[in-house]
Scaffold this active site. Structure first.
Site, short mmCIF file in Angstrom:
data_model
loop_
_atom_site.label_atom_id
_atom_site.label_comp_id
_atom_site.label_asym_id
_atom_site.label_seq_id
_atom_site.Cartn_x
_atom_site.Cartn_y
_atom_site.Cartn_z
CD GLU A 108 -0.86 0.77 3.61
OE1 GLU A 108 -1.28 1.91 3.33
OE2 GLU A 108 -0.93 0.28 4.75
CE LYS A 123 -3.27 2.25 11.44
NZ LYS A 123 -3.32 1.52 10.17
N1 PSU Z 1 -0.30 0.50 8.64
C1 PSU Z 1 0.77 1.22 9.05
N2 PSU Z 1 0.70 2.58 8.87
C2 PSU Z 1 -0.37 3.18 8.24
C3 PSU Z 1 -1.47 2.41 7.80
C4 PSU Z 1 -1.37 1.06 8.04
O1 PSU Z 1 1.73 0.67 9.60
O2 PSU Z 1 -0.36 4.40 8.06
C5 PSU Z 1 -2.65 3.06 7.09
C6 PSU Z 1 -3.30 2.03 6.16
O3 PSU Z 1 -3.30 2.57 4.87
C7 PSU Z 1 -4.71 1.84 6.69
C8 PSU Z 1 -4.98 3.22 7.23
O4 PSU Z 1 -5.61 1.44 5.69
O5 PSU Z 1 -3.74 3.53 7.90
C9 PSU Z 1 -6.20 3.21 8.12
O6 PSU Z 1 -6.77 4.48 8.13
P1 PSU Z 1 -8.26 4.71 8.71
O7 PSU Z 1 -8.15 4.36 10.16
O8 PSU Z 1 -8.55 6.16 8.48
O9 PSU Z 1 -9.18 3.81 7.95
#
Ligand code: PSU
Ligand code: MN
Length: 314
Positions: free
Chosen positions: A29, A170
């Site tokens: 990604e 996370k």
């Molecule tokens: N994993 C990481 N760092 C990140 C992300 C994932 O180690 O920045 C990103 C991914 O792209 C994931 C996003 O889809 O954070 C989630 O964002 P949200 O909580 O707004 O859906």
């Protein structure tokens, strides 16, 4: 069989050739590049992750939207462009499922779209890529009962046929609620050589996984069986951060609590929440969380390559 080339998608020749021959490819990604890590570590990490996929015998396909086209497989120059643009957030849009049409229609001020787990899954599936490595997925945020903040990543796992290797949700999230949501939507959660779901910076969230599998070949057989059955949707493969790089739970929790309080006080909402929290936690841990984040992504890239190799051999 892989789907025919899509008119909105540009696959790098190396990626297209691998897919056409049934050789292993791993999707990566780009939100983690532009919004998940500071420059220049973001670009260094993205290139190291691609190298780790290659060392594991698969072809890397970093995914983004650039100049109105979906892209599977980026050049080093394109990765640099995303990484540098991340310093000026107005130059690069954090793009999830709902943002893709705007980028393709050319109505956004940004020419660059950095794809989240959800958007990367969509583009990977269009290209015919079945395995994807990230750091941590988005999930149900703490306090979601009031905020309704649930990442679109979870819905995407329910509907799009890609296996996602991560180090758990996370740690800024509510991990128990994230697991409940995945259960409701029928998403298999596999612990790779672990019985507890890992929690990103640490190896154990205290929540059990559905299934522990110790070999990439076994994971590939489960993917095959799920899709052969016509169940559709994704799978989550949870791969704990290597012990030597894990952070002590208490220190991380203190930093997360402080970051959450800052976010609330500053009124941070919507898609800005996750980048804000990751950045705050990194500052509060003196960079320790960034170092751990880099190592867990590399570890996930290695496992994803092994799973893609096993899946190609099936
Ligand atoms: N994993 C990481 N760092 C990140 C992300 C994932 O180690 O920045 C990103 C991914 O792209 C994931 C996003 O889809 O954070 C989630 O964002 P949200 O909580 O707004 O859906
Ligand atoms: Mn959100």
């Amino acid at each position: 069989m892989r789907p025919p080339e899509h008119p909105l998608l540009d696959c790098r020749p190396e990626v297209a050739a691998s897919l056409a021959e049934g050789r292993p490819v791993v999707a990566l990604e780009s939100t983690i590049i532009s919004h998940g890590m500071p420059w220049p570590q973001n670009v260094e990490t993205a290139l190291a992750v691609e190298a780790a996929v290659r060392a594991g015998g698969a072809v890397p396909a970093t995914i983004a939207v650039i100049d109105g086209r979906l892209r599977a497989g980026l050049s080093t120059a394109q990765i640099e462009r995303l990484g540098r643009a991340g310093q000026e957030r107005e130059q690069v849009l954090k793009a999830s499922r709902r943002d893709l049409p705007f980028l393709l229609a050319g109505v956004t001020p940004q020419a660059l779209g950095a794809t989240t787990v959800a958007a990367t899954m969509i583009i990977a599936a269009l290209a015919g890529i079945r395995v994807f490595a990230t750091g941590g997925i988005g999930g149900v945020h703490r306090g979601a009962a009031a905020s309704f903040d649930i990442s679109a990543d979870l819905q995407e796992l329910a509907r799009t046929e890609v296996a996602v290797v991560c180090a758990g949700p996370k740690a800024i999230l509510d991990i128990g609620l994230t697991l409940e949501y995945l259960e409701t939507h029928g998403v298999p959660v596999i612990g790779y050589r672990c019985d507890a779901l890992p929690a990103f910076y640490s190896r154990d969230s205290g929540c059990a996984v559905d299934w522990r599998l110790d070999e990439p070949a076994a994971i590939a057989r489960v993917m095959q069986a799920k899709w052969a059955l016509g169940l559709g949707g994704g799978l989550l493969i949870a791969n704990p951060i290597p012990a030597e790089f894990a952070l002590p739970r208490e220190a991380v929790d203190r930093a997360i609590d402080a970051a959450l309080a800052d976010a609330a006080q500053q009124g941070i909402a919507g898609k800005a929440v996750t980048p804000f929290l990751l950045d705050r936690v990194n500052r509060l841990t003196g960079g320790d969380s960034l170092a751990a984040n880099i190592q867990l992504v590399l570890n996930n890239a290695r496992l994803a390559a092994a799973v893609a190799v096993a899946f190609a051999l099936r």
